[in-house]
Design a protein around this motif. Sequence first.
Motif, short mmCIF file in Angstrom:
data_model
loop_
_atom_site.label_atom_id
_atom_site.label_comp_id
_atom_site.label_asym_id
_atom_site.label_seq_id
_atom_site.Cartn_x
_atom_site.Cartn_y
_atom_site.Cartn_z
N LYS A 1 0.86 -1.18 0.00
CA LYS A 1 0.00 0.00 0.00
C LYS A 1 0.89 1.23 0.00
N ASP B 1 -2.38 10.42 3.47
CA ASP B 1 -3.78 10.03 3.71
C ASP B 1 -4.46 11.08 4.58
N ASP C 1 1.83 6.57 5.40
CA ASP C 1 0.83 5.62 4.92
C ASP C 1 1.28 4.88 3.65
N GLU D 1 -9.30 3.80 2.61
CA GLU D 1 -8.86 3.84 1.20
C GLU D 1 -7.82 2.78 0.87
N THR E 1 -0.22 -0.22 5.93
CA THR E 1 -0.64 0.48 7.14
C THR E 1 -2.15 0.62 7.01
#
Length: 501
Positions: free
Chosen positions: A265, A270, A288, A349, A375
């Motif tokens: 990711k 974020d 993130d 997300e 994360t």
Amino acid sequence: MKIAFATPGHPDSGSLAVGILADRVLTESAQALDAATDGAISRALSGGKFEGKKNTTLSIEAPHGLGIARILLVGLGAADEIDDLRLQAAGGAALRALGRLGEVTAAFAVDAIDGCNIALDQMAAEIAFGAQLGSYRFAKYRTKTESGAGDTTVETLTMLTVAPEAAEAAWAPRARSAEGVFLARDLVSEPGNVKFPAAIVEDIKGLADIGVDVEILDQAKMAELGMGAMLGVSQGSRKAPYIAIMRWNGAPDGAEQAPVALVGKGVTFDTGGISLKPAGGMEEMKYDMGGAGAVIGAMKAIAGRAARANVVGVVGLVENMPDGDAQRPGDVVYTMSGQTIEVINTDAEGRLVLADVLYYTQTVLKPRAMINLATLTGAMVVTLGTHIAGIFANDDVLAEQLQDAGAASGENVWRLPLDARYDKEINSDIADMKNVGKSREAGSIAGAQLLQRFVGDTRWVHIDIAGMAWMKRGDDPLVPKGAAGFGVRLLDRLVADNFEG
Ligand code: BES
Ligand code: MN
Ligand code: ZN
């Protein structure tokens, strides 16, 4: 910090570190130094608290009879308990103590120890590895020359062993691993205005220098593939999203072997999107992309040491922002798999990004195993805190391999459940699923259940590293305050122990 290797001898300046075993037992080098200093070590040990326990140090300043500034006694603990991790910790503890003293040049005398079955060369390599990992600092944006508290001052650490060439050979793969960890830490430390998706893509392209093939999917390509979940997240940002694919083909039988896939990711910042996060602490969300950072760092380590395996890294790079074009709570998106997701909370997300990236990896790259790092949930930090990462798996063998790699590397993981009863909680009234569960209960499992809907039959493990990517305290001598680079050592070890040959 530079790591060097040399034959034993007493340096004429700087600091010299030597091991002391539990109950004040002197290693061979410590005995020789004690003799050369008229018993300075024995005297220092005769009183005081230092007994040679693990992770403790004691400095003897300006020892009589030698030209060096100090002898640093490094506790190794009981001989029969010494393992790789203990030696790494000793290296990290020594480096930390030397930094506090402002030392620039240091040597570490490495001795064979009765009752410890690790080869001398490997001992030197592990001590050097721990010291190197602990030496990391991210100071590029401090324009004033004054050094800060906790700065690393040591510029060169020389490992003294009877066979320096052999020790250097044992160090080589560890050096590559440390380079991978440092790359991950650099990427995670950088703020969101510097390392947005396109900037990380440029760094990834740099891996071509060590033989990694890089392929980039841009927004148009993602649209063509139908990656509506990934693009929905990106929609509120001015920054273009990218997926980067990094291939290392090191299998001895050529390119025929299916790769191990590492998926990350990479939300470069974020904000939560329209489901905006509170202002307090939001700056932390630059980390993130810690999952992507770990994958990129692991690819650097794996390619750097020319691992005999085919490994592919895939990262979804995107920024989660709330502009006038941002996706709304309630929006429904089509994923590449054809499944639809109702976006209840735009702050969940990561799972939307991974839904498309995992599906792409699984169907296009056809890996023999797939491990993703993310994360993903604040709930993970509540569950396991900042010492152990949570894993979720659809395959018991792969889960166990990860647990073993965790124990061996010191980057520990603990398995949590997936279950049909949790899966049901993400069913939606108007789409195939929604991106959050019914309630706040078991939030990390809800996230993992959504990911599982996109991995098919591929052997898969999801590692939720929300608590592990950033260390506020820095109380581990191998992981300074800030970006941890968590996952690089774990993945490198997983590949080395299970997928090479
Ligand atoms: N990136 C966060 C998770 C996170 C939180 C990581 C704290 C590290 C530290 C993720 O995108 C997120 O916002 N998750 C939400 C999910 C919720 C809306 C279901 C969360 O954990 O609050
Ligand atoms: Mn979020
Ligand atoms: Zn996030």
